[in-house]
Write a protein that holds these residues in place. Structure first.
Motif, PDB file in Angstrom:
ATOM      1  N   PHE A 182      51.813  66.272  17.282  1.00  0.00           N
ATOM      2  CA  PHE A 182      50.747  65.270  17.301  1.00  0.00           C
ATOM      3  C   PHE A 182      51.004  64.248  16.203  1.00  0.00           C
ATOM      4  CE2 PHE A 182      49.102  69.418  18.539  1.00  0.00           C
ATOM      5  CZ  PHE A 182      48.832  69.149  19.859  1.00  0.00           C
ATOM      6  N   GLY A 183      50.823  62.995  16.538  1.00  0.00           N
ATOM      7  CA  GLY A 183      51.035  61.963  15.539  1.00  0.00           C
ATOM      8  C   GLY A 183      52.496  61.702  15.225  1.00  0.00           C
ATOM      9  N   ALA A 184      53.402  62.129  16.127  1.00  0.00           N
ATOM     10  CA  ALA A 184      54.822  61.832  15.915  1.00  0.00           C
ATOM     11  C   ALA A 184      55.015  60.310  15.892  1.00  0.00           C
ATOM     12  CB  ALA A 184      55.654  62.468  17.023  1.00  0.00           C
ATOM     13  N   MET A 185      55.844  59.857  14.947  1.00  0.00           N
ATOM     14  CA  MET A 185      56.047  58.409  14.755  1.00  0.00           C
ATOM     15  C   MET A 185      56.420  57.701  16.052  1.00  0.00           C
ATOM     16  SD  MET A 185      55.885  57.524  11.440  1.00  0.00           S
ATOM     17  CE  MET A 185      57.161  56.880  10.374  1.00  0.00           C
ATOM     18  N   HIS A 186      57.303  58.340  16.843  1.00  0.00           N
ATOM     19  CA  HIS A 186      57.752  57.680  18.066  1.00  0.00           C
ATOM     20  C   HIS A 186      56.592  57.485  19.037  1.00  0.00           C
ATOM     21  CE1 HIS A 186      59.808  57.101  21.930  1.00  0.00           C
ATOM     22  NE2 HIS A 186      60.746  56.524  21.205  1.00  0.00           N
ATOM     23  N   ALA A 242      55.140  54.301  23.509  1.00  0.00           N
ATOM     24  CA  ALA A 242      54.213  54.342  24.650  1.00  0.00           C
ATOM     25  C   ALA A 242      53.154  55.431  24.534  1.00  0.00           C
ATOM     26  CB  ALA A 242      55.001  54.525  25.945  1.00  0.00           C
ATOM     27  N   GLY A 243      53.020  56.044  23.363  1.00  0.00           N
ATOM     28  CA  GLY A 243      52.023  57.110  23.215  1.00  0.00           C
ATOM     29  C   GLY A 243      52.616  58.473  23.524  1.00  0.00           C
ATOM     30  N   ARG A 244      51.775  59.492  23.429  1.00  0.00           N
ATOM     31  CA  ARG A 244      52.232  60.862  23.657  1.00  0.00           C
ATOM     32  C   ARG A 244      52.297  61.131  25.155  1.00  0.00           C
ATOM     33  NH1 ARG A 244      51.985  66.185  20.950  1.00  0.00           N
ATOM     34  NH2 ARG A 244      51.531  67.785  22.489  1.00  0.00           N
ATOM     35  N   LEU A 245      53.484  61.052  25.702  1.00  0.00           N
ATOM     36  CA  LEU A 245      53.678  61.350  27.118  1.00  0.00           C
ATOM     37  C   LEU A 245      54.062  62.813  27.245  1.00  0.00           C
ATOM     38  CD1 LEU A 245      55.663  58.129  28.057  1.00  0.00           C
ATOM     39  CD2 LEU A 245      53.328  58.686  28.743  1.00  0.00           C
ATOM     40  N   GLY A 246      53.585  63.456  28.279  1.00  0.00           N
ATOM     41  CA  GLY A 246      53.855  64.872  28.467  1.00  0.00           C
ATOM     42  C   GLY A 246      55.074  65.100  29.336  1.00  0.00           C
ATOM     43  N   ASN A 247      55.405  66.381  29.511  1.00  0.00           N
ATOM     44  CA  ASN A 247      56.514  66.774  30.385  1.00  0.00           C
ATOM     45  C   ASN A 247      56.054  67.761  31.461  1.00  0.00           C
ATOM     46  OD1 ASN A 247      56.007  68.917  28.732  1.00  0.00           O
ATOM     47  ND2 ASN A 247      58.098  69.170  27.992  1.00  0.00           N
ATOM     48  N   TYR A 248      54.737  67.945  31.559  1.00  0.00           N
ATOM     49  CA  TYR A 248      54.206  68.891  32.542  1.00  0.00           C
ATOM     50  C   TYR A 248      52.911  68.296  33.076  1.00  0.00           C
ATOM     51  CZ  TYR A 248      52.640  73.325  34.540  1.00  0.00           C
ATOM     52  OH  TYR A 248      52.218  74.306  35.399  1.00  0.00           O
ATOM     53  N   ILE A 249      52.952  67.914  34.343  1.00  0.00           N
ATOM     54  CA  ILE A 249      51.835  67.157  34.921  1.00  0.00           C
ATOM     55  C   ILE A 249      50.998  68.074  35.802  1.00  0.00           C
ATOM     56  CG2 ILE A 249      51.279  65.267  36.500  1.00  0.00           C
ATOM     57  CD1 ILE A 249      53.712  63.799  35.365  1.00  0.00           C
ATOM     58  N   THR A 250      49.696  68.001  35.613  1.00  0.00           N
ATOM     59  CA  THR A 250      48.806  68.886  36.363  1.00  0.00           C
ATOM     60  C   THR A 250      47.682  68.089  37.031  1.00  0.00           C
ATOM     61  OG1 THR A 250      47.432  69.267  34.400  1.00  0.00           O
ATOM     62  CG2 THR A 250      49.183  70.868  34.831  1.00  0.00           C
ATOM     63  N   THR A 251      47.080  68.717  38.035  1.00  0.00           N
ATOM     64  CA  THR A 251      45.802  68.265  38.577  1.00  0.00           C
ATOM     65  C   THR A 251      44.851  69.454  38.473  1.00  0.00           C
ATOM     66  OG1 THR A 251      47.037  66.957  40.184  1.00  0.00           O
ATOM     67  CG2 THR A 251      44.665  67.169  40.543  1.00  0.00           C
ATOM     68  N   ASN A 252      43.726  69.253  37.843  1.00  0.00           N
ATOM     69  CA  ASN A 252      42.766  70.341  37.604  1.00  0.00           C
ATOM     70  C   ASN A 252      43.455  71.543  36.954  1.00  0.00           C
ATOM     71  OD1 ASN A 252      41.099  68.561  38.877  1.00  0.00           O
ATOM     72  ND2 ASN A 252      40.814  69.774  40.737  1.00  0.00           N
ATOM     73  N   GLY A 253      44.415  71.274  36.084  1.00  0.00           N
ATOM     74  CA  GLY A 253      45.081  72.336  35.341  1.00  0.00           C
ATOM     75  C   GLY A 253      46.161  73.086  36.110  1.00  0.00           C
ATOM     76  N   VAL A 254      46.524  72.569  37.293  1.00  0.00           N
ATOM     77  CA  VAL A 254      47.507  73.246  38.149  1.00  0.00           C
ATOM     78  C   VAL A 254      48.598  72.239  38.506  1.00  0.00           C
ATOM     79  CG1 VAL A 254      47.836  74.347  40.399  1.00  0.00           C
ATOM     80  CG2 VAL A 254      45.742  74.779  39.111  1.00  0.00           C
TER      81      VAL A 254
END
Ligand SMILES: [Cu+2]
Length: 461
Positions: free
Chosen positions: A179-183, A188-200
């Motif tokens: 959290f709060g990584a300089m990059h 473009a902000g904290r982008l994830g690597n695991y995408i979910t809908t309703n947690g799935v």
């Protein structure tokens, strides 16, 4: 305080009209606990993931009420950090807006805060942490807040679909503690690597051919802009950020849903029995199913016609002729060319800014809640705000407390929104009536950007 039937009888004898409001206020104050929990977020062959969630789940429990209802929730903080809860898109009393540092003190661990407000507008809203949100929302503190129209609309059923992305360390199955990584702050902000809908990650629903569905999409991610399309579904956008469109807009090609934005779709299932319809997510070089709708049989033999618009929410129209003009220049970030900005009352170089984790400026100053208001507005006045994104990244600007119209290039008032997406280099005028008194935050909803300078507030008095 819970009252027994006998208490009520005794009080009615004494005259209910004399009963203090505070007794009523406590009758439906339901507890929601913000806490740490281990959930099966990843596929089953991975271990559990520790999240922070409302009632220990992510998304948190859905809150569903009818337009005009009163919502009462006691948020109990069992997290290791102070927190607060924001009710995104609700035109709310300022004291209930949940912005730690502006409208309330953060709720300390072990403490609670009673949120108590009326929902004036029907639509799709959400709630989320608003203290260190770049971390707390990323850990899972978010949920849907659905306000139903007084009369049911013509659909077969509806689905609330909360899109999110998580940054997971695949080795440990845990949320990456970056959290709060300089990059992230500067790009473009904290982008994830695991995408979910309703947690799935592979949400699938069963539907029937020709059924009409209402899909309430909520983007709860920190920074991801979803580009979405429909396949095997024919659809119309009927509301954006909770507010109905005057004319349902057919979905042709794809549409964008930035962080914090919502869109309500009415879709008809057109895929053949035995196949599936999809909400498709398009990314740079591939597309994949975000949500699958398996068609298990025939609903009706024929499709319905074009959907009716949803009933409008009552809303004051800004008068552009007399509107006060305000400018907001967004600068900074990587590849932005900004040399420095005012910070803590003095001019600071970009290097000095970076050392304190700040990368962005609004009107030449690193934004925050401590400085003066961007504007002191008189209650009831019309405001036109010109937002200029002079950076190399898109931003999703969110105004608390009041919805605004995006102004179209021809000068006409466009859709009502609470969050507007500006591509890099883009300029957007928005207009609203400052009809809700209080201190209202105006910030980028790419949460790492808000944490590193993209924050302002307006005062309505
Ligand atoms: Cu931003």
């Amino acid at each position: 305080m819970k009252l027994s039937k006998r208490d009520f009888l005794r009080m009615s004898a004494a005259g209910l009209a004399c009963m203090p409001n505070s007794l009523f206020a406590q009758t439906d104050m339901r507890a929601v606990t913000a806490r740490v929990a281990d959930i099966q977020l990843l596929p089953d062959d991975y271990g559990k993931t520790q999240i922070w969630g409302f009632d220990g789940i992510a998304p948190g429990p859905e809150i569903r009420v009818t337009q005009g209802a009163r919502v009462q929730r006691r948020i109990i903080n069992e997290l290791p950090d102070p927190t607060s809860t924001h009710w995104h898109g609700i035109r709310i009393d300022n004291a209930m807006d949940g912005v730690a540092g502006l409208t309330q003190d953060a709720i300390r661990p072990g403490d609670s805060f009673d949120y108590d407000f009326v929902v004036p507008d029907a639509g799709t809203y959400w709630y989320h942490a608003h203290n260190r949100s770049f971390e707390q929302v990323a850990r899972g503190l978010q949920g849907a807040l659905i306000v139903e129209e007084p009369e049911p609309i013509d659909i077969d059923h509806e689905e609330v679909l909360i899109l999110d992305d998580w940054r997971i360390d695949p080795e440990t199955a845990q949320i990456a503690d970056t959290f709060g990584a300089m990059h992230d702050l500067s790009h473009a902000g904290r982008l994830g690597n695991y995408i979910t809908t309703n947690g799935v990650y592979n949400l699938a629903k069963n539907v029937k051919r020709h059924e009409r569905l209402r899909l309430r999409l909520i983007n709860a991610s920190n920074a991801r802009i979803f580009q979405l399309a429909l396949e095997g579904l024919e659809g119309w956008i009927v509301a954006m950020d909770g507010m109905p469109l005057a004319v349902p807009q057919p979905v042709e090609g794809s549409f964008l849903l930035s962080s914090a934005q919502r869109v309500d779709l009415i879709v008809d299932v057109t895929a053949e029995v035995g196949s599936a319809g999809h909400i498709v997510q398009l990314s740079r070089d591939e597309s994949f199913s975000q949500v699958a709708f398996g068609v298990t049989g025939n609903g009706t033999s024929a499709r319905r016609g074009t959907p009716q618009p949803l009933p409008p929410n009552a809303h004051a129209m800004p008068d552009l002729g007399s509107a006060r003009d305000i400018g907001l220049l967004m600068e900074g970030g990587a590849m932005g060319g900004m040399r420095g900005a005012m910070m803590g009352g003095r001019m600071s170089s970009m290097r000095d800014m970076m050392e304190t984790g700040n990368f962005w400026a609004f009107n030449g100053a690193v934004g925050g809640m401590d400085g003066p208001a961007l504007a002191e507005l008189s209650r009831g006045e019309s405001v036109r705000l010109k937002i200029t994104n002079d950076t190399s990244f898109p931003h999703a600007m969110h105004l608390h407390g009041m919805h605004f119209h995006e102004i179209a290039p021809d000068g006409s008032l466009g859709a009502l929104r609470d969050t507007t997406l500006l591509d890099r280099g883009e300029v957007r005028d928005i207009a609203f009536v400052a009809d809700n008194p209080g201190k209202w935050l105006l910030h980028c909803h790419m949460l790492s950007h808000a944490a590193s300078g993209m924050m302002a507030w307006v005062n309505v008095a």
